[in-house]
Design an enzyme around this catalytic site. Structure first.
Site, short mmCIF file in Angstrom:
data_model
loop_
_atom_site.label_atom_id
_atom_site.label_comp_id
_atom_site.label_asym_id
_atom_site.label_seq_id
_atom_site.Cartn_x
_atom_site.Cartn_y
_atom_site.Cartn_z
N ARG A 172 0.95 -1.04 -0.28
CA ARG A 172 0.21 0.01 0.28
C ARG A 172 0.71 1.11 0.31
NH1 ARG A 172 2.15 1.23 3.62
NH2 ARG A 172 0.78 3.28 4.38
N ARG A 193 -7.20 0.02 -7.01
CA ARG A 193 -7.59 1.02 -5.33
C ARG A 193 -8.05 2.19 -6.40
NH1 ARG A 193 -4.23 1.14 -0.49
NH2 ARG A 193 -5.84 2.11 0.35
N GLN A 245 -2.13 2.12 10.60
CA GLN A 245 -0.69 2.31 9.43
C GLN A 245 0.69 3.27 9.82
OE1 GLN A 245 -3.54 2.55 7.65
NE2 GLN A 245 -3.46 2.11 5.56
N ASP A 298 -1.43 10.95 -1.39
CA ASP A 298 -1.84 10.06 -3.12
C ASP A 298 -2.89 10.22 -4.38
OD1 ASP A 298 -2.82 8.61 -0.03
OD2 ASP A 298 -2.62 7.22 -1.29
N ASN A 332 -5.16 12.31 0.88
CA ASN A 332 -4.46 11.70 2.00
C ASN A 332 -5.46 10.85 3.12
OD1 ASN A 332 -1.17 10.66 2.23
ND2 ASN A 332 -1.91 11.43 4.37
C1 LIG Z 1 4.21 8.13 0.65
S1 LIG Z 1 2.77 7.58 0.37
C2 LIG Z 1 1.50 8.69 0.56
C3 LIG Z 1 0.28 8.20 0.93
O1 LIG Z 1 -0.41 7.09 0.16
C4 LIG Z 1 -0.16 7.55 2.54
O2 LIG Z 1 0.20 8.59 3.17
C5 LIG Z 1 -1.61 6.55 2.77
O3 LIG Z 1 -2.25 7.86 2.40
C6 LIG Z 1 -1.26 5.63 2.11
O4 LIG Z 1 -2.78 4.53 2.63
P1 LIG Z 1 -2.88 3.40 2.45
O5 LIG Z 1 -4.19 3.26 2.55
O6 LIG Z 1 -1.92 2.69 3.21
O7 LIG Z 1 -2.89 2.87 0.79
#
Ligand SMILES: CSC[C@@H](O)[C@@H](O)C(=O)COP(=O)(O)O
Length: 363
Positions: free
Chosen positions: A52, A89, A200, A241, A251
């Site tokens: 992820r 996703r 996370q 993201d 994000n």
């Molecule tokens: C360098 S990663 C930036 C984002 O991808 C991160 O902050 C995030 O929101 C990740 O979300 P996830 O749902 O764990 O994929």
């Protein structure tokens, strides 16, 4: 970055040429490595978050195309692979960016040449991500250095979710300036938002920072505003993201609330991103960015390690209670102090981004 002193990336090819990943669902308690042998495995790995983080999702998708080209390099297979991987996703634009890169390269080639070309480009995409994150880290380091000099003391940085090396191929986005500051000997300390529902922050960011000896404290998602009101946070750095051409930042859910609290307390709020995370086609993040809705189970249940040592899941809400689970939110550009990119730091505005990426802004 390092695990027990050994350098790892999040995705690589083994001696037999097979793609392997760190299966992040089991961290911080277990380090499990998984091979991804075919397209179905790649789609599952992205959808179910074995991997992820926006840049890593893109890199994994690129390798997914490469592996599929070895099984079937036909036009139909290329089209179907783009679709199958794209629907895994919806929010991180790096996924579409990487698939488009592969498509643009492979479509004009004779099928017999596609597998080798795809492998080469997937490896390059990974290397480019590492280099972009290293470079943006150097730009972010300048901001940390400046705060450290002004303060003559420890720099406290708050971060949300995992925008660390586990979310990229290496270095991380938000964490790259932090790792580089620590390497330079600056006294940095990180407040790690736990980041419900999937935690996370607690599971991945805290693990990374601990592995690298970076002082940090895990805080519940609601603590950031309080810490800022009491002068305990010098800056916020998060990842993204998808960032629009006008600087709106999408994000992990909860980022917006941190930006509001930072704004109210005069705390600089920075967003670190490699340029494939910019969606040049969008101008209004709130209206235009698709927000992933994930299963209610992520809200009603929590995963952790049982006293006996095995990883388990427990229910925290009544049986009859349902849940909503929007996975991302949008922080309007006006709340962002600066965007830290591989080309430098710019204002979160069309002008700021255009000044750093004139070739893209014109398109
Ligand atoms: C360098 S990663 C930036 C984002 O991808 C991160 O902050 C995030 O929101 C990740 O979300 P996830 O749902 O764990 O994929």
């Amino acid at each position: 970055m390092k695990i027990d002193g050994r350098h790892f990336r999040t995705i690589w090819t083994n001696d037999a040429g097979q793609v392997e990943i760190i299966d992040q669902r089991w961290l911080p308690h277990e380090l499990r490595i998984k091979p991804l042998p075919d397209r179905a495995a790649f789609a599952t790995a992205i959808r179910d978050m074995w991997v992820r983080g926006a840049p890593l999702i893109g890199a994994t998708a690129a390798w997914g195309v490469a592996v599929q080209m070895e099984h079937d390099p036909s036009d139909a297979s290329l089209t179907e692979t783009w679709q199958v991987l794209h629907e895994t996703r919806p929010t991180a634009i790096n996924l579409k960016w990487a698939l488009d890169e592969m498509e643009r390269l492979l479509r004009p080639l004779p099928p017999a040449e596609r597998a080798a070309a795809a492998r080469k480009r997937a490896a390059e995409i990974c290397d480019e991500d590492v280099e972009a994150n290293r470079q943006l880290g150097a730009h972010g380091l300048a901001v940390i250095r400046e705060i450290a000099a002004r303060k003559q003391g420890r720099v406290n940085i708050l971060t949300h979710c995992n925008a660390g090396w586990l979310a990229t191929v290496d270095w991380g986005t938000a964490t790259s300036p932090i790792y580089q500051a620590a390497e330079e000997g600056i006294d940095v300390h990180v407040f790690v938002d736990e980041t419900r529902p999937r935690n996370q922050g607690a599971q991945l960011t805290a693990w990374e920072l601990a592995s690298h000896g970076i002082p940090h404290a895990l805080v519940v998602d609601n603590a950031g505003g309080h810490l800022m009101q009491h002068g305990e946070v010098d800056m916020v750095i998060v990842g993204t993201d998808r960032t629009t051409a006008n600087g709106d930042v999408c994000n992990k859910i909860g980022t917006y609330l941190k930006a509001l609290a930072a704004h109210d307390n005069g705390v600089p709020f920075y967003v670190a991103l490699p340029s494939p995370t910019i969606d040049w086609t969008l101008r209004d993040g709130l209206k235009e960015i698709p927000i992933e809705e994930r299963t209610a189970r992520e809200v009603t249940h929590v995963q952790g390690r049982a006293p006996e040592g095995h990883i388990t899941e427990v229910q925290i809400s009544p049986d009859a209670t349902g849940a909503r689970n929007p996975a991302f939110d949008v922080t309007p550009a006006r709340l962002v102090t600066g965007l830290i990119t591989e080309r430098g730091i710019c204002a979160a505005s069309p002008e700021g981004l255009a000044a750093l990426f004139p070739e893209r802004a014109r398109g």
